[in-house]
Write an enzyme that holds these catalytic residues in place. Structure first.
Site, PDB file in Angstrom:
ATOM      1  N   ASN A   1       0.837  -1.195   0.000  1.00  0.00           N
ATOM      2  CA  ASN A   1       0.000   0.000   0.000  1.00  0.00           C
ATOM      3  C   ASN A   1       0.868   1.238   0.000  1.00  0.00           C
ATOM      4  OD1 ASN A   1      -0.393   1.889   2.547  1.00  0.00           O
ATOM      5  ND2 ASN A   1       0.163  -0.145   3.307  1.00  0.00           N
TER       6      ASN A   1
ATOM      7  N   CYS B   1       7.942   7.743   9.674  1.00  0.00           N
ATOM      8  CA  CYS B   1       7.617   8.889   8.817  1.00  0.00           C
ATOM      9  C   CYS B   1       8.876   9.652   8.471  1.00  0.00           C
ATOM     10  CB  CYS B   1       6.707   9.870   9.560  1.00  0.00           C
ATOM     11  SG  CYS B   1       5.141   9.190  10.007  1.00  0.00           S
TER      12      CYS B   1
ATOM     13  N   GLY C   1       0.611  -8.141   5.568  1.00  0.00           N
ATOM     14  CA  GLY C   1      -0.069  -9.420   5.352  1.00  0.00           C
ATOM     15  C   GLY C   1       0.789 -10.607   5.775  1.00  0.00           C
TER      16      GLY C   1
ATOM     17  N   GLY D   1       1.436  -7.928  12.376  1.00  0.00           N
ATOM     18  CA  GLY D   1       2.048  -8.236  11.095  1.00  0.00           C
ATOM     19  C   GLY D   1       1.517  -9.577  10.647  1.00  0.00           C
ATOM     20  N   GLY D   2       0.629  -9.572   9.663  1.00  0.00           N
ATOM     21  CA  GLY D   2       0.186 -10.811   9.033  1.00  0.00           C
ATOM     22  C   GLY D   2      -0.768 -11.659   9.829  1.00  0.00           C
TER      23      GLY D   2
HETATM   24  C1  LIG Z   1      -3.805   0.469   3.680  1.00  0.00           C
HETATM   25  C2  LIG Z   1      -2.956   0.575   4.925  1.00  0.00           C
HETATM   26  C3  LIG Z   1      -2.884   1.808   5.582  1.00  0.00           C
HETATM   27  C4  LIG Z   1      -2.097   1.940   6.743  1.00  0.00           C
HETATM   28  N1  LIG Z   1      -2.039   3.141   7.397  1.00  0.00           N
HETATM   29  C5  LIG Z   1      -1.328   3.252   8.558  1.00  0.00           C
HETATM   30  C6  LIG Z   1      -1.298   4.477   9.291  1.00  0.00           C
HETATM   31  O1  LIG Z   1      -1.965   5.472   8.935  1.00  0.00           O
HETATM   32  N2  LIG Z   1      -0.525   4.539  10.405  1.00  0.00           N
HETATM   33  C7  LIG Z   1       0.208   3.452  10.852  1.00  0.00           C
HETATM   34  O2  LIG Z   1       0.886   3.546  11.884  1.00  0.00           O
HETATM   35  N3  LIG Z   1       0.165   2.265  10.186  1.00  0.00           N
HETATM   36  C8  LIG Z   1      -0.563   2.156   9.063  1.00  0.00           C
HETATM   37  N4  LIG Z   1      -0.600   0.944   8.389  1.00  0.00           N
HETATM   38  C9  LIG Z   1       0.182  -0.194   8.892  1.00  0.00           C
HETATM   39  C10 LIG Z   1      -0.693  -1.205   9.647  1.00  0.00           C
HETATM   40  O3  LIG Z   1      -1.296  -0.611  10.790  1.00  0.00           O
HETATM   41  C11 LIG Z   1       0.151  -2.432  10.097  1.00  0.00           C
HETATM   42  O4  LIG Z   1       1.229  -1.981  10.894  1.00  0.00           O
HETATM   43  C12 LIG Z   1       0.715  -3.224   8.917  1.00  0.00           C
HETATM   44  O5  LIG Z   1      -0.202  -3.291   7.853  1.00  0.00           O
HETATM   45  C13 LIG Z   1       1.148  -4.644   9.324  1.00  0.00           C
HETATM   46  O6  LIG Z   1       0.078  -5.401   9.827  1.00  0.00           O
HETATM   47  P1  LIG Z   1      -0.797  -6.416   8.882  1.00  0.00           P
HETATM   48  O7  LIG Z   1       0.187  -7.329   8.224  1.00  0.00           O
HETATM   49  O8  LIG Z   1      -1.727  -7.101   9.838  1.00  0.00           O
HETATM   50  O9  LIG Z   1      -1.514  -5.559   7.902  1.00  0.00           O
HETATM   51  C14 LIG Z   1      -1.373   0.802   7.236  1.00  0.00           C
HETATM   52  C15 LIG Z   1      -1.475  -0.426   6.563  1.00  0.00           C
HETATM   53  C16 LIG Z   1      -2.258  -0.545   5.427  1.00  0.00           C
HETATM   54  C17 LIG Z   1      -2.340  -1.904   4.745  1.00  0.00           C
END
Ligand SMILES: Cc1cc2nc3c(=O)[nH]c(=O)nc-3n(C[C@H](O)[C@H](O)[C@H](O)COP(=O)(O)O)c2cc1C
Length: 312
Positions: free
Chosen positions: A74, A135, A223, A249-250
């Site tokens: 993303n 950031c 993911g 994470g995932g």
């Molecule tokens: C579309 C999208 C937008 C995200 N926006 C933010 C955000 O605004 N701030 C943040 O700290 N993490 C953001 N993340 C990161 C997620 O909170 C998370 O740390 C990351 O996707 C890993 O977890 P997952 O594998 O379960 O998705 C975003 C992730 C995705 C996929």
């Protein structure tokens, strides 16, 4: 006897008590309200809002998402309504729910982080702050806040002073040489908990068009593909600090949740999985309760104690 009677899924993240260890992750659950017709928000441990900045941000050019093997990329560009619109338009509706609303905060300067927290401090309805330190720091030529222990300490100290009322969680970048070093810097500067971790910088190319699949060229990988890598980061961070850690994470299944809890996460967050199944967080709460009951585990700490007894 039903499992609901016997299993206590509640966890403490420092002073903050959560109903259970399952939270929805920032950026994948909007401002919570978008999911309230699909998920019983009151049944979750809580959720983390989309990242909030002082001013609204429109975000990155399309396409913003693309699928990858066992995951997705993303590049949303931290699009959000800005903290003042969040307070005026989202927070009043969120106050009607009995769930922990965690405000994710980001900025391009220290002052940005401080301003967002100051605006939120004056308003009821938020239970903790989560600082996104993945950031670019405009004053340091775009270097990520989260990749340097000195910068992490600086941003956490500044936020700590602004966040007089509420706990401060720090969401670490996974793109670091030694996560223990960064984790200790955040803890030393006053973090109450760590969230480990954000997405991994990554890229995907469409060879038919010879263009990046993302308008922003690069994006963040999330993911199931990242789970084993992030799991190790949580494990390393766990050894480095005493403050609680939220792992993410995932995560898609109850087993994924148990893996994170076993290695020392106090709670977990669910991100990308909500895109394919918006009700996944609710399903994981129900499944976790059942899994604990069947394993004769009655508190979340017991699974960690068992893992530590086996593995040290
Ligand atoms: C579309 C999208 C937008 C995200 N926006 C933010 C955000 O605004 N701030 C943040 O700290 N993490 C953001 N993340 C990161 C997620 O909170 C998370 O740390 C990351 O996707 C890993 O977890 P997952 O594998 O379960 O998705 C975003 C992730 C995705 C996929």
């Amino acid at each position: 006897m039903t499992s609901a009677v016997a299993v206590d899924l509640s966890v403490s993240i420092g002073a903050l008590r959560l109903r259970n260890p399952i939270l929805a992750a920032s950026g994948t659950f909007g401002y919570g309200l978008e999911f309230s017709h699909l998920v019983d928000l009151n049944g979750l441990g809580g959720f983390v809002t989309k990242g909030l900045s002082p001013e609204p941000i429109e975000g990155a050019p399309a396409p913003r998402l693309c699928e990858t093997p066992s995951g997705m990329l993303n590049a949303v560009g931290l699009q959000n309504v800005g903290v003042r619109a969040f307070v005026a338009e989202k927070l009043p509706a969120l106050r009607k729910f009995d769930t922990a609303v965690i405000a994710n905060v980001f900025g391009y300067t220290l002052d940005d982080y401080v301003e967002v927290i100051q605006v939120l401090e004056d308003n009821e309805g938020v239970r903790a702050y989560e600082l996104n330190v993945s950031c670019p720091n405009v004053k340091k030529g775009g270097m990520q806040f989260g990749s340097d222990p000195g910068l992490v300490a600086e941003v956490v100290e500044a936020a700590r002073k602004a966040a007089a009322k509420r706990p401060l969680w720090v969401k670490l970048s996974p793109l670091v040489t030694d996560i223990g070093l960064i984790a200790r810097a955040a803890e030393g500067a006053g973090a109450d908990a760590l969230t480990v971790a954000n997405t991994y910088p990554a890229m995907s190319v469409d060879v038919r068009t010879l263009k990046s699949r993302l308008g922003n060229q690069t994006g963040g990988l999330s993911g199931p593909a990242i789970k084993p890598i992030t799991l190790r980061l949580v494990w390393e961070a766990r050894k480095a600090v005493k403050i609680p850690i939220l792992g993410l994470g995932g995560i898609e299944t109850v087993e994924d949740v148990l893996e994170y809890l076993a290695i020392g996460a106090s709670a977990v967050q669910v991100g990308t999985a909500s895109f394919t199944d918006p009700e996944v967080s609710q399903r994981l709460v129900d499944g976790l309760e059942k899994a604990f009951f069947e394993a004769k585990l009655f508190t979340v700490n017991e699974i960690r104690d068992k893992f530590v007894a086996e593995n040290g």
